[in-house]
Design a protein around this motif. Structure first.
Motif, PDB file in Angstrom:
ATOM      1  N   SER A  81      -8.006   0.143 -11.631  1.00  0.00           N
ATOM      2  CA  SER A  81      -7.131  -0.459 -10.572  1.00  0.00           C
ATOM      3  C   SER A  81      -6.896  -1.978 -11.073  1.00  0.00           C
ATOM      4  N   ARG A 105      -7.860  -4.705  -8.093  1.00  0.00           N
ATOM      5  CA  ARG A 105      -7.914  -4.170  -6.534  1.00  0.00           C
ATOM      6  C   ARG A 105      -7.066  -4.904  -5.566  1.00  0.00           C
ATOM      7  N   GLN A 497      -6.297  -4.216   2.741  1.00  0.00           N
ATOM      8  CA  GLN A 497      -5.988  -3.442   1.627  1.00  0.00           C
ATOM      9  C   GLN A 497      -7.153  -2.219   1.446  1.00  0.00           C
ATOM     10  N   GLY A 499      -8.710   1.176  -1.310  1.00  0.00           N
ATOM     11  CA  GLY A 499      -8.162   1.667  -2.417  1.00  0.00           C
ATOM     12  C   GLY A 499      -9.402   2.611  -2.929  1.00  0.00           C
ATOM     13  N   GLU A 501     -11.215   4.362  -6.821  1.00  0.00           N
ATOM     14  CA  GLU A 501     -11.219   4.194  -8.444  1.00  0.00           C
ATOM     15  C   GLU A 501     -11.952   5.445  -8.677  1.00  0.00           C
ATOM     16  N   PHE A 520      -6.015   4.329  -6.950  1.00  0.00           N
ATOM     17  CA  PHE A 520      -5.174   4.380  -5.911  1.00  0.00           C
ATOM     18  C   PHE A 520      -5.403   3.244  -4.972  1.00  0.00           C
ATOM     19  N   LEU A 521      -4.331   2.348  -4.609  1.00  0.00           N
ATOM     20  CA  LEU A 521      -4.319   1.278  -4.064  1.00  0.00           C
ATOM     21  C   LEU A 521      -3.255   1.299  -2.820  1.00  0.00           C
ATOM     22  N   GLU A 522      -3.672   1.125  -1.653  1.00  0.00           N
ATOM     23  CA  GLU A 522      -2.942   0.520  -0.553  1.00  0.00           C
ATOM     24  C   GLU A 522      -2.793  -0.819  -0.309  1.00  0.00           C
ATOM     25  N   LYS A 532       0.745   1.690  -6.460  1.00  0.00           N
ATOM     26  CA  LYS A 532       0.213   2.335  -5.699  1.00  0.00           C
ATOM     27  C   LYS A 532      -0.766   3.439  -6.405  1.00  0.00           C
TER      28      LYS A 532
END
Length: 620
Positions: A81, A105, A497, A499, A501, A520-522, A532
């Motif tokens: 991330s 992150r 947020q 996410g 990993e 993946f990250l919101e 993302k």
């Protein structure tokens, strides 16, 4: 989406292989056994099985072999991330669009003030703007890089909101001398020489590095000189004294800084930075730690008349004590005094007042922390910590930490933690420009992380982490209701947020290593340089004197601005490197952006295309 599916299939193929060969000492990858002791940020020594963090070590060998010009490149490759912005063929520059934007992150900022960069365990940042300058670090003499993700202010204090990156430098005394040269596309030239020698209890070392590039497009040149040296003295088996320093003058031209260059003059700058540190380190069966004095200072001059001088001076002391088999303590204190002044004699407001506040400003920050580690059962580890931070603004902060881990007999490891972080406003945000606001408060973040790691064979490991960040009191420049000024720094925007990993390391054959990670990250509203989806991969093959590395990343749903503004195209960056060792001579060729991907590092600013570089390293 097709690229994401392909990468997920690759993950599955790697994880399904259970090769049992022993690792060769010559391979690039280094596996850590479940009972290994790791040192986190120079401050905490603990067993891998007791970790309650997402923690990763990048070896110095990998840095030397794969990085083109900066150790931060390896952070980007190795952590799912992490996102590092590179605008040019060589060098980062400074400012909002440079300074090596490093997000972990979903937290980091433009420039990077939300991820703390440590140099041998102590904070390293510019006194006025509050961000690190990665062009000062380079990639020489890096022994290892430690990456600790998630808010980490309990132990490391200010700036550690997204995580910590600790660059550990050390001379390689097994060789008397090392000479390295590299030539390539866009007029890239890199030369370095290192000398190191142990004499009885003394160790002397010196490194010089010169690099330059004409740039991949007009007005993206870069040139730097990196001088570093020091002395080590082994007082006895328990105590060691280390004195070292570096001086790095560099200059660059960077149209990515965002100014409208109507006269085609460029956006050039000349910068001189210096760092120094004195460290007294102790290492006994029960006590491990250090006492450090350090300094960082610089002078900056820009094309538009902006000039600045900044400094930071600090002292830190920290110790880790293994009280018994079940109980351990870590604690320490740190004090840092930083500041500077800037001016621009040519930039005036309509009323004739200077745009840049020419007054000198400084701040003092001091903190004390403690962490307790308790192992009630062999498979259970509990930990808790607390920091109190004083800032002369005045802004004081309390930063707690709680964590628990459970390790099963087969090596399956679970952990859960609650982490906190904070960042004090920088001098630039407080005083420097008309948008400054001396009433700013600290930025703060709370994070919860659930993770697992599993060594499913002697040659394979997998790590999965799920995290959620609650970010508050973010400092951003927002439009004012009654300009001037048109914008003003304020606290206010909030971001929630989350996410996931995944990182898999697999020894496929005795001479073939594979690593693949997915992040993946919101990012909520903090979409600037927080993609993302990221997929990162490394294949390393070595047989006798020959080696081949294939590495790169997929990036999807990337924006240059927050709130999903300034969208950038998806891209796949593929790099290939091959080399051969002939006695003490390593010959290599690297192909960067091998597919000649046409992608943007910011709107209307193309990133470098395909680069070919050839070089050698000679060791005596």
């Amino acid at each position: 989406m097709r690229r994401i599916l392909i990468a997920i299939l690759l993950i599955g193929s790697f994880s399904g292989i259970h090769a049992r060969q022993q690792q060769s000492a010559d391979t690039l990858a280094v596996f850590t056994s479940r009972d290994s002791i790791v040192v986190i940020g120079n401050r905490i020594a603990t067993s891998v099985r007791n970790l309650a963090y997402s923690y990763q070590i990048v070896s110095g060998e990998m840095v030397q072999q794969l990085s083109g010009h900066s150790a931060l490149e390896m952070v980007d490759l190795n952590f799912p991330s992490a996102y590092v912005l590179e605008n040019k063929a060589l060098g980062y520059g400074v400012g909002r669009e440079g300074a090596g934007i490093l997000n972990l992150r979903g937290i980091g900022g433009k420039p990077n003030t939300g991820v703390l960069v440590l140099l041998n365990g102590h904070p390293d940042f510019m006194g006025i703007f509050g961000h690190p300058l990665p062009d000062v670090y380079g990639n020489e003499d890096i022994e290892r890089i430690e990456i600790l993700a998630g808010p980490s202010s309990t132990v490391f204090g200010d700036h550690a909101m997204g995580g910590v990156v600790n660059l550990v430098t050390a001379p390689q005394f097994k060789h008397l001398a090392r000479v390295r040269a590299e030539f390539g596309s866009f007029g890239t030239q890199i030369f370095s020489v290192a000398l190191q020698k142990k004499i009885a209890k003394n160790g002397l070392f010196f490194t010089a590095r010169k690099q330059k590039s004409d740039g991949h497009i007009s007005q993206t040149s870069f040139e730097s000189l990196h001088l570093q040296g020091g002395w080590q003295y082994q007082i006895n088996t328990a105590w060691k004294l280390l004195v070292q320093g570096r001086y790095v003058p560099y200059q660059f031209d960077d149209p990515a800084r965002g100014e409208v260059d109507r006269l085609n003059l460029g956006a050039y700058a000349k910068i001189k930075r210096g760092t120094a540190e004195i460290s007294l380190q102790n290492n006994t069966q029960k006590w491990k730690g250090a006492f450090q004095l350090y300094a960082n200072a610089g002078h900056h001059e820009f094309y538009d008349g902006f000039k600045s001088d900044d400094f930071s001076y600090g002292f830190s002391a920290y110790q880790f004590m293994q009280y018994s088999g079940a109980l351990a303590f870590a604690g320490g204190m740190d004090v840092i005094y930083y500041g500077g002044k800037a001016k621009n004699d040519f930039a005036k407001l309509p009323n004739g007042a200077p745009i840049v506040n020419p007054d000198a400003h400084d701040l003092t920050s001091a903190g004390v922390y403690g962490v307790v580690f308790y192992t009630p059962l062999p498979q259970v580890n509990l930990k808790a910590g607390l920091r109190y931070q004083y800032n002369s603004l005045p802004l004081n902060q309390i930063s707690p930490f709680l964590g628990a881990s459970y390790t099963m007999a087969n090596g399956l490891h679970f952990y859960l933690n609650y982490q906190t972080g904070f960042r004090a406003p920088t001098l630039m945000e407080l005083y420097l420009f008309p948008s400054a606001n001396p009433e700013l408060k600290n930025e703060k973040v709370q994070s919860v992380e659930l993770g697992t790691s599993f060594a499913y064979s002697k040659s394979g490991q997998v790590r999965v982490a799920l995290f959620k960040n609650k970010v508050r009191d973010l400092i951003q420049a927002l439009p004012t209701l009654t300009p001037p000024p048109p914008t003003r720094f304020v606290n206010g925007p909030q971001s929630d947020q989350w996410g996931v990993e995944v990182l898999i390391k697999q020894k496929v054959l005795s001479n073939l290593f594979a690593q693949i990670g997915y992040g993946f990250l919101e990012p909520d509203l903090l979409t600037a340089y927080n993609p993302k989806h990221q997929i990162k991969y490394l294949l390393s093959y070595q047989k006798e004197r020959y080696y081949l590395n294939v590495y790169g990343k997929f990036v999807q749903k990337l924006y240059a601005g927050n709130n999903e503004t300034l969208p950038l195209p998806d891209y796949h960056l593929l790099n290939v490197q091959a080399g051969v060792n002939v006695f003490n001579l390593d010959l290599f060729v690297r192909l960067l952006n091998a597919l000649d991907e046409n992608y943007l590092s910011r709107p209307d600013f193309p990133a470098p295309g395909r680069q070919v570089r050839v070089g050698f390293t000679f060791r005596l």
